[in-house]
Design an enzyme around this catalytic site. Structure first.
Site, PDB file in Angstrom:
ATOM      1  N   GLN A   9      -7.475  -3.721   0.520  1.00  0.00           N
ATOM      2  CA  GLN A   9      -7.924  -3.949  -0.856  1.00  0.00           C
ATOM      3  C   GLN A   9      -9.087  -4.933  -0.899  1.00  0.00           C
ATOM      4  O   GLN A   9      -9.110  -5.899  -0.146  1.00  0.00           O
ATOM      5  CB  GLN A   9      -6.740  -4.511  -1.662  1.00  0.00           C
ATOM      6  CG  GLN A   9      -6.738  -4.053  -3.094  1.00  0.00           C
ATOM      7  CD  GLN A   9      -5.362  -4.132  -3.741  1.00  0.00           C
ATOM      8  OE1 GLN A   9      -4.363  -3.865  -3.100  1.00  0.00           O
ATOM      9  NE2 GLN A   9      -5.304  -4.488  -4.997  1.00  0.00           N
ATOM     10  N   SER A  88      -3.538  -4.646   6.077  1.00  0.00           N
ATOM     11  CA  SER A  88      -2.654  -4.482   4.919  1.00  0.00           C
ATOM     12  C   SER A  88      -2.567  -3.011   4.519  1.00  0.00           C
ATOM     13  O   SER A  88      -2.055  -2.176   5.269  1.00  0.00           O
ATOM     14  CB  SER A  88      -3.135  -5.378   3.770  1.00  0.00           C
ATOM     15  OG  SER A  88      -2.246  -5.333   2.687  1.00  0.00           O
ATOM     16  N   LEU A  89      -3.117  -2.654   3.348  1.00  0.00           N
ATOM     17  CA  LEU A  89      -3.160  -1.265   2.903  1.00  0.00           C
ATOM     18  C   LEU A  89      -3.747  -0.345   3.980  1.00  0.00           C
ATOM     19  O   LEU A  89      -3.325   0.805   4.151  1.00  0.00           O
ATOM     20  CB  LEU A  89      -4.020  -1.184   1.633  1.00  0.00           C
ATOM     21  CG  LEU A  89      -4.663   0.164   1.310  1.00  0.00           C
ATOM     22  CD1 LEU A  89      -3.602   1.122   0.790  1.00  0.00           C
ATOM     23  CD2 LEU A  89      -5.791   0.004   0.327  1.00  0.00           C
ATOM     24  N   ARG A 113       3.324   2.467  -3.279  1.00  0.00           N
ATOM     25  CA  ARG A 113       3.163   1.063  -2.893  1.00  0.00           C
ATOM     26  C   ARG A 113       2.375   0.317  -3.965  1.00  0.00           C
ATOM     27  O   ARG A 113       2.746  -0.781  -4.386  1.00  0.00           O
ATOM     28  CB  ARG A 113       2.430   1.009  -1.554  1.00  0.00           C
ATOM     29  CG  ARG A 113       2.148  -0.381  -1.001  1.00  0.00           C
ATOM     30  CD  ARG A 113       1.334  -0.231   0.288  1.00  0.00           C
ATOM     31  NE  ARG A 113       1.211  -1.476   1.042  1.00  0.00           N
ATOM     32  CZ  ARG A 113       0.182  -2.310   0.940  1.00  0.00           C
ATOM     33  NH1 ARG A 113      -0.801  -2.040   0.087  1.00  0.00           N
ATOM     34  NH2 ARG A 113       0.127  -3.408   1.693  1.00  0.00           N
ATOM     35  N   HIS A 195       1.949 -10.013   0.231  1.00  0.00           N
ATOM     36  CA  HIS A 195       2.389 -10.528   1.535  1.00  0.00           C
ATOM     37  C   HIS A 195       3.086 -11.888   1.414  1.00  0.00           C
ATOM     38  O   HIS A 195       2.827 -12.803   2.184  1.00  0.00           O
ATOM     39  CB  HIS A 195       1.215 -10.589   2.525  1.00  0.00           C
ATOM     40  CG  HIS A 195       0.586  -9.247   2.725  1.00  0.00           C
ATOM     41  ND1 HIS A 195       1.225  -8.240   3.418  1.00  0.00           N
ATOM     42  CD2 HIS A 195      -0.573  -8.719   2.273  1.00  0.00           C
ATOM     43  CE1 HIS A 195       0.455  -7.154   3.392  1.00  0.00           C
ATOM     44  NE2 HIS A 195      -0.622  -7.414   2.699  1.00  0.00           N
ATOM     45  N   GLN A 244       6.104  -5.338   6.031  1.00  0.00           N
ATOM     46  CA  GLN A 244       4.718  -5.758   5.800  1.00  0.00           C
ATOM     47  C   GLN A 244       4.460  -6.327   4.402  1.00  0.00           C
ATOM     48  O   GLN A 244       3.664  -7.243   4.234  1.00  0.00           O
ATOM     49  CB  GLN A 244       3.792  -4.557   6.070  1.00  0.00           C
ATOM     50  CG  GLN A 244       2.329  -4.902   6.190  1.00  0.00           C
ATOM     51  CD  GLN A 244       1.441  -3.932   5.429  1.00  0.00           C
ATOM     52  OE1 GLN A 244       1.532  -3.827   4.210  1.00  0.00           O
ATOM     53  NE2 GLN A 244       0.593  -3.230   6.145  1.00  0.00           N
TER      54      GLN A 244
END
Length: 291
Positions: A9, A88-89, A113, A195, A244
């Site tokens: 992101q 991440s993503l 998500r 996170h 995660q």
């Protein structure tokens, strides 16, 4: 060895993917399939939308995923990953690229998500902040000393960490980081505390979706954010994907491990060039490229 890395992101921009759509029949077909799966024309927002429209979590995450995955698919024979990783993503993009997830399943999970994270953000006021110029151990120590929930969230590169948690705790941590010698500690324009333990409701929701999705044996290992090492077992990949959401992104450690395991060229697949910059800061001898 060739490593392919996929952004998360923040990499979005108006017009992203438009050239792919116009130049490749395969890309056009995949973008149109994505519009059907999502139930709205995400391509209209990606190609012509405002920065504010693109910033909505339900749009941002699928948009970056689609740009990355479709770009990888249009590279045809030149796309031969020996290792992959995503920030991440971006881990979902990486898992489609290495064959662990189908395009459709990857997109559905990313969309779920995004929605789950959006809902979790609305429960308690929470945020993230970038801390520059402090070593990891000092950032961890300061976070541990603050009342309330605040934790290291993204280990981006040496001297650049992102912290995440309750708004008040993050603000107090920023002041303490500056007092401890940080060059900067600034609140980021994000929707919530990704996170961190604040994402627990989203983790529970996404866990059910991930468990119900079929993961295949990948063609090459993925260096996942949670363990920061090579993973090829589908069951372990699933487990790490679930953790995660509430655990830190160990990007520095992942890249260091990839280099240790033989990565010589890091190609960033997706919008922007943020990961190329981070890789160079982690190891300035590493070769980087854009797809």
């Amino acid at each position: 060895m060739k490593a392919y890395v996929f952004p998360g992101q923040g990499a979005q921009f108006t017009g992203m993917g438009k050239d792919l759509y116009e130049q490749s029949d395969l890309a056009k077909e995949l973008f149109e399939r994505a519009n059907e799966i999502l139930g709205f024309r995400i391509t209209d927002i990606m190609f012509e939308g405002s920065a504010d429209e693109l910033k909505q979590t339900k749009v941002t995450q699928p948009a970056i995923f689609l740009h990355s995955v479709i770009l990888a698919k249009t590279m045809n024979e030149t796309f031969k990953p020996e290792m992959v990783a995503g920030h991440s993503l971006g881990e979902f993009s990486a898992l489609v690229a290495n064959g662990a997830l189908s395009f459709e399943d990857g997109l559905k999970l990313v969309s779920q998500r995004a929605m789950a994270m959006q809902k979790a953000c609305e429960i308690t006021p929470s945020t993230m902040a970038a801390v520059l110029g402090l070593d990891d151990a000092k950032v961890e120590e300061v976070c541990a000393s603050i009342d309330g929930v605040v934790v290291p969230a993204n280990y981006n590169c040496p001297g650049q960490l992102v912290i995440s948690g309750e708004t008040g705790a993050v603000e107090r941590a920023c002041e303490a980081m500056k007092a401890a010698g940080a060059k900067r500690a600034l609140i980021l324009p994000v929707g919530g505390a990704f996170h961190s333990p604040m994402m627990e409701p989203a983790r529970e929701e996404l866990a059910a979706a991930i468990e119900a999705t079929h993961f295949s044996q990948p063609i090459c290992p993925v260096y996942q954010n949670v363990p920061a090492n090579a993973v090829s077992d589908p069951a372990e990949i699933k487990k790490n994907l679930i953790i995660q959401l509430t655990a830190p992104v160990k990007w520095t450690q992942s890249v260091q491990q990839m280099i240790k395991d033989g990565a010589t060229l890091f190609t960033e697949v997706g919008p922007g060039n943020v990961l190329q910059g981070l890789v160079k800061k982690i190891d300035n001898t590493a070769e980087v490229a854009s797809a």
